[in-house]
Design a protein around this motif. Structure first.
Motif, PDB file in Angstrom:
ATOM      1  N   LEU A  33       0.812  -1.209   0.000  1.00  0.00           N
ATOM      2  CA  LEU A  33       0.000   0.000   0.000  1.00  0.00           C
ATOM      3  C   LEU A  33       0.846   1.260   0.000  1.00  0.00           C
ATOM      4  O   LEU A  33       1.896   1.318   0.648  1.00  0.00           O
ATOM      5  CB  LEU A  33      -0.918   0.019   1.234  1.00  0.00           C
ATOM      6  N   ASN A  34       0.336   2.279  -0.682  1.00  0.00           N
ATOM      7  CA  ASN A  34       0.964   3.595  -0.701  1.00  0.00           C
ATOM      8  C   ASN A  34       0.554   4.356   0.551  1.00  0.00           C
ATOM      9  O   ASN A  34      -0.573   4.862   0.647  1.00  0.00           O
ATOM     10  CB  ASN A  34       0.518   4.336  -1.966  1.00  0.00           C
ATOM     11  N   ALA A  35       1.480   4.478   1.512  1.00  0.00           N
ATOM     12  CA  ALA A  35       1.168   5.152   2.771  1.00  0.00           C
ATOM     13  C   ALA A  35       1.014   6.650   2.601  1.00  0.00           C
ATOM     14  O   ALA A  35       0.503   7.334   3.498  1.00  0.00           O
ATOM     15  CB  ALA A  35       2.266   4.851   3.795  1.00  0.00           C
ATOM     16  N   ALA A  36       1.442   7.191   1.450  1.00  0.00           N
ATOM     17  CA  ALA A  36       1.313   8.624   1.206  1.00  0.00           C
ATOM     18  C   ALA A  36      -0.064   9.002   0.666  1.00  0.00           C
ATOM     19  O   ALA A  36      -0.356  10.194   0.515  1.00  0.00           O
ATOM     20  CB  ALA A  36       2.392   9.085   0.229  1.00  0.00           C
ATOM     21  N   ASP A  37      -0.886   8.032   0.350  1.00  0.00           N
ATOM     22  CA  ASP A  37      -2.243   8.269  -0.123  1.00  0.00           C
ATOM     23  C   ASP A  37      -3.192   7.778   0.964  1.00  0.00           C
ATOM     24  O   ASP A  37      -3.281   6.580   1.234  1.00  0.00           O
ATOM     25  CB  ASP A  37      -2.476   7.518  -1.434  1.00  0.00           C
ATOM     26  N   ARG A  38      -3.930   8.700   1.574  1.00  0.00           N
ATOM     27  CA  ARG A  38      -4.723   8.317   2.750  1.00  0.00           C
ATOM     28  C   ARG A  38      -5.802   7.296   2.415  1.00  0.00           C
ATOM     29  O   ARG A  38      -6.123   6.429   3.242  1.00  0.00           O
ATOM     30  CB  ARG A  38      -5.336   9.548   3.401  1.00  0.00           C
ATOM     31  N   ARG A  39      -6.356   7.363   1.225  1.00  0.00           N
ATOM     32  CA  ARG A  39      -7.395   6.399   0.869  1.00  0.00           C
ATOM     33  C   ARG A  39      -6.808   5.015   0.644  1.00  0.00           C
ATOM     34  O   ARG A  39      -7.435   4.011   0.979  1.00  0.00           O
ATOM     35  CB  ARG A  39      -8.160   6.874  -0.367  1.00  0.00           C
ATOM     36  N   VAL A  40      -5.620   4.957   0.082  1.00  0.00           N
ATOM     37  CA  VAL A  40      -4.952   3.667  -0.095  1.00  0.00           C
ATOM     38  C   VAL A  40      -4.483   3.126   1.255  1.00  0.00           C
ATOM     39  O   VAL A  40      -4.674   1.945   1.568  1.00  0.00           O
ATOM     40  CB  VAL A  40      -3.776   3.802  -1.076  1.00  0.00           C
ATOM     41  N   ALA A  41      -3.870   3.981   2.069  1.00  0.00           N
ATOM     42  CA  ALA A  41      -3.382   3.538   3.380  1.00  0.00           C
ATOM     43  C   ALA A  41      -4.519   2.998   4.243  1.00  0.00           C
ATOM     44  O   ALA A  41      -4.326   2.066   5.037  1.00  0.00           O
ATOM     45  CB  ALA A  41      -2.681   4.695   4.086  1.00  0.00           C
ATOM     46  N   ALA A  42      -5.724   3.554   4.062  1.00  0.00           N
ATOM     47  CA  ALA A  42      -6.867   3.128   4.874  1.00  0.00           C
ATOM     48  C   ALA A  42      -7.351   1.726   4.537  1.00  0.00           C
ATOM     49  O   ALA A  42      -8.196   1.173   5.255  1.00  0.00           O
ATOM     50  CB  ALA A  42      -8.017   4.122   4.696  1.00  0.00           C
ATOM     51  N   LEU A  43      -6.805   1.121   3.474  1.00  0.00           N
ATOM     52  CA  LEU A  43      -7.199  -0.242   3.115  1.00  0.00           C
ATOM     53  C   LEU A  43      -6.533  -1.305   3.978  1.00  0.00           C
ATOM     54  O   LEU A  43      -6.947  -2.465   3.965  1.00  0.00           O
ATOM     55  CB  LEU A  43      -6.868  -0.512   1.643  1.00  0.00           C
ATOM     56  N   ALA A  44      -5.502  -0.939   4.722  1.00  0.00           N
ATOM     57  CA  ALA A  44      -4.711  -1.922   5.486  1.00  0.00           C
ATOM     58  C   ALA A  44      -5.560  -2.807   6.396  1.00  0.00           C
ATOM     59  O   ALA A  44      -5.360  -4.034   6.429  1.00  0.00           O
ATOM     60  CB  ALA A  44      -3.621  -1.205   6.273  1.00  0.00           C
ATOM     61  N   PRO A  45      -6.521  -2.276   7.167  1.00  0.00           N
ATOM     62  CA  PRO A  45      -7.285  -3.145   8.073  1.00  0.00           C
ATOM     63  C   PRO A  45      -8.160  -4.171   7.367  1.00  0.00           C
ATOM     64  O   PRO A  45      -8.682  -5.082   8.014  1.00  0.00           O
ATOM     65  CB  PRO A  45      -8.156  -2.148   8.861  1.00  0.00           C
ATOM     66  N   ARG A  46      -8.312  -4.043   6.065  1.00  0.00           N
ATOM     67  CA  ARG A  46      -9.182  -4.981   5.340  1.00  0.00           C
ATOM     68  C   ARG A  46      -8.498  -6.313   5.046  1.00  0.00           C
ATOM     69  O   ARG A  46      -9.149  -7.243   4.549  1.00  0.00           O
ATOM     70  CB  ARG A  46      -9.655  -4.356   4.034  1.00  0.00           C
ATOM     71  N   PHE A  47      -7.200  -6.395   5.322  1.00  0.00           N
ATOM     72  CA  PHE A  47      -6.478  -7.647   5.058  1.00  0.00           C
ATOM     73  C   PHE A  47      -5.836  -8.127   6.348  1.00  0.00           C
ATOM     74  O   PHE A  47      -5.092  -7.386   7.002  1.00  0.00           O
ATOM     75  CB  PHE A  47      -5.411  -7.419   3.987  1.00  0.00           C
ATOM     76  N   ALA A  48      -6.111  -9.375   6.696  1.00  0.00           N
ATOM     77  CA  ALA A  48      -5.603  -9.918   7.958  1.00  0.00           C
ATOM     78  C   ALA A  48      -4.168 -10.413   7.848  1.00  0.00           C
ATOM     79  O   ALA A  48      -3.541 -10.709   8.863  1.00  0.00           O
ATOM     80  CB  ALA A  48      -6.508 -11.062   8.423  1.00  0.00           C
ATOM     81  N   GLY A  49      -3.645 -10.498   6.655  1.00  0.00           N
ATOM     82  CA  GLY A  49      -2.300 -11.029   6.459  1.00  0.00           C
ATOM     83  C   GLY A  49      -1.227  -9.948   6.450  1.00  0.00           C
ATOM     84  O   GLY A  49      -1.369  -8.879   7.066  1.00  0.00           O
ATOM     85  N   ARG A  50      -0.163 -10.195   5.710  1.00  0.00           N
ATOM     86  CA  ARG A  50       1.012  -9.321   5.686  1.00  0.00           C
ATOM     87  C   ARG A  50       0.741  -8.062   4.867  1.00  0.00           C
ATOM     88  O   ARG A  50       0.276  -8.131   3.732  1.00  0.00           O
ATOM     89  CB  ARG A  50       2.175 -10.104   5.090  1.00  0.00           C
ATOM     90  N   VAL A  51       1.059  -6.908   5.442  1.00  0.00           N
ATOM     91  CA  VAL A  51       0.897  -5.618   4.767  1.00  0.00           C
ATOM     92  C   VAL A  51       2.245  -4.910   4.728  1.00  0.00           C
ATOM     93  O   VAL A  51       2.922  -4.778   5.756  1.00  0.00           O
ATOM     94  CB  VAL A  51      -0.139  -4.735   5.485  1.00  0.00           C
ATOM     95  N   VAL A  52       2.640  -4.466   3.540  1.00  0.00           N
ATOM     96  CA  VAL A  52       3.875  -3.705   3.339  1.00  0.00           C
ATOM     97  C   VAL A  52       3.478  -2.323   2.824  1.00  0.00           C
ATOM     98  O   VAL A  52       2.605  -2.212   1.964  1.00  0.00           O
ATOM     99  CB  VAL A  52       4.803  -4.411   2.329  1.00  0.00           C
ATOM    100  N   THR A  53       4.122  -1.283   3.360  1.00  0.00           N
ATOM    101  CA  THR A  53       3.782   0.071   2.944  1.00  0.00           C
ATOM    102  C   THR A  53       5.000   0.780   2.352  1.00  0.00           C
ATOM    103  O   THR A  53       6.141   0.418   2.630  1.00  0.00           O
ATOM    104  CB  THR A  53       3.249   0.897   4.118  1.00  0.00           C
ATOM    105  N   TYR A  54       4.717   1.799   1.556  1.00  0.00           N
ATOM    106  CA  TYR A  54       5.782   2.594   0.952  1.00  0.00           C
ATOM    107  C   TYR A  54       5.329   4.046   0.855  1.00  0.00           C
ATOM    108  O   TYR A  54       4.125   4.345   0.908  1.00  0.00           O
ATOM    109  CB  TYR A  54       6.145   2.062  -0.435  1.00  0.00           C
TER     110      TYR A  54
END
Length: 451
Positions: A219-240
């Motif tokens: 996920l793109n942590a610099a885009d708030r709408r993209v970053a907000a998707l993180a809780p939707r996945f229970a597995g591994r999340v990598v941000t940039y």
């Protein structure tokens, strides 16, 4: 590449097979001009043409069989008759995905999908046998076709997945079943079909339920709408994208104008200097996204800098033409959104020479289109000496907002080419960008041909 007998395909799809059941089919095509010998030709209905009218042409090019919604009696090849050829193609691709034996990395977002997909495929190929979707074949028909045509022996397929309407990515996700899912940004694209950016983000999120439980969400942590998707996945999340916060980010960015840039990819523990031949900060951001995903999938970090130094843009996406006349043309004519156009205008502003911006209308922006065109026009007026706006009423809005630049408004690509022929001089730098439907690729071709 998919290899099946006609009888096997008929059984899978529940098709009425008209012809021999033992004909070997290899690969898929839905454009009769692209049929290779042995292909299954899929006759799709279209806005401009019906594929059933081209079954004979596909047979003449060597198609082994045709997938049709109605029999075409004058075509001398086996025909598999189904109710819905697009649905049948997607079911065939879903089965091929199951049999393929490769893992799949999907790339989606409003802008940057194609370039990021190409960069990710290049990085993965340093370590794994890798295939990818061609060009921007990310649609309901394009992606399934590309999946069926992947070469044997690949470990990873990198696929760009796109949409215009809600529900489309859910349908593609059921076929793709990605092992890695990379998001770029959510931007004002296709607003004609969505009420706002939050609705676009929600449609993009349709892929997440189809991500493998042991996969990775990038996920793109610099885009708030993209970053907000993180809780939707229970597995591994990598941000940039967020310095000091995400897993990977950019530091020490230095633009070299049309020659590209230099920067460092940074994590909390390491940094890797890169020299990139692609122009613009947006290109560096696309490389960052691809690198974050590639590293999460096991590509050694030392493989990234030498590969980044050799990256090239996809056709019509920032290709630089240095003409014998001394004019430089930047061809980014494939498509356009307000965010993407303004990024390119920033690049134009960093480039020496007299700057000329040829900007086509941005389509599918809905009721907000005039405001978006005014914003782009104002940005163009700040960096360009000359602005040529191409299209209808929104092109006029853009041109009015572009003062104090010298502005011209023309109806189409031919008109733009005519204006430019009497306007350009040695040393000029010409940016050409607009929605695909405006056809500004023809302007680039005319300039290149004239030299």
């Amino acid at each position: 590449m998919m290899e099946r007998r006609t009888g096997e395909i008929a059984a899978l799809l529940g098709a009425d097979l008209r012809g021999a059941d033992d004909v070997l089919v290899q690969g898929v095509a839905f454009d009769s001009r692209e049929v290779a010998p042995g292909n299954l030709f899929v006759a799709l209905p279209g806005e401009r043409a019906d594929g059933h009218a081209f079954v004979g042409a596909a047979a003449a090019r060597g198609a082994a069989a045709a997938l049709v919604a109605r029999p075409c009696g004058d075509a001398a090849l086996p025909q598999l008759v189904v109710t819905d050829t697009l649905d049948a193609l997607q079911r065939l691709a879903a089965d091929q995905r199951y049999r393929g034996g490769f893992r799949l990395a999907a790339v989606t977002g409003s802008v940057g999908k194609t370039s990021t997909k190409e960069h990710l495929a290049a990085f993965l190929a340093t370590t794994f046998p890798t295939g990818a979707t061609r060009d921007s074949r990310n649609s309901q028909a394009g992606f399934p076709t590309e999946l069926c045509n992947q070469p044997e022996g690949i470990a990873w397929m990198v696929a760009e997945l796109g949409m215009n309407h809600p529900g489309e990515l859910d349908r593609l996700g059921r076929i793709a079943r990605p092992d890695a899912l990379l998001y770029t940004v959510v931007a004002p694209v296709h607003l004609e079909f969505f009420p706002d950016l939050d609705a676009i983000a929600e449609a993009k999120a349709e892929l997440i339920p189809h991500l493998a439980a042991d996969g990775v969400l990038v996920l793109n942590a610099a885009d708030r709408r993209v970053a907000a998707l993180a809780p939707r996945f229970a597995g591994r999340v990598v941000t940039y994208g967020a310095p000091g916060v995400s897993h990977l980010w950019i530091e020490d960015y230095r633009s070299r104008g049309l020659l590209g840039s230099t920067f460092s990819l940074c994590s909390t523990q390491e940094r890797w200097p890169l020299s990139l031949p692609l122009p613009g900060r947006h290109s560096a951001d696309n490389v960052l996204a691809a690198a974050a995903c590639a590293l999460s999938l096991g590509v050694p970090p030392e493989s990234l800098p030498p590969r980044a130094a050799t990256l090239t843009p996809p056709p019509r996406r920032g290709v630089v033409h240095r003409l014998p006349s001394g004019i430089t043309v930047v061809d980014d004519s494939y498509n356009a959104s307000p965010v993407a156009v303004q990024r390119l205008l920033e690049l134009l502003g960093e480039t020496p020479g007299r700057r000329v911006a040829v900007l086509g209308e941005m389509l599918e922006l809905g009721a907000g289109a005039p405001a978006f065109h005014a914003q782009v026009g104002a940005a163009a007026g700040q960096v360009a000496a000359v602005v040529v706006a191409v299209g209808g009423s929104n092109a006029e809005v853009l041109a009015r907002a572009a003062a104090p630049a010298e502005c011209r408004v023309v109806r189409d690509a031919a008109g733009a080419a005519d204006v430019l022929s009497g306007l350009l001089r040695p040393g000029d730098v010409v940016l050409v960008k607009g929605s695909r439907g405006v056809g500004l690729d023809r302007v680039v071709d005319a300039l290149v041909e004239a030299g």
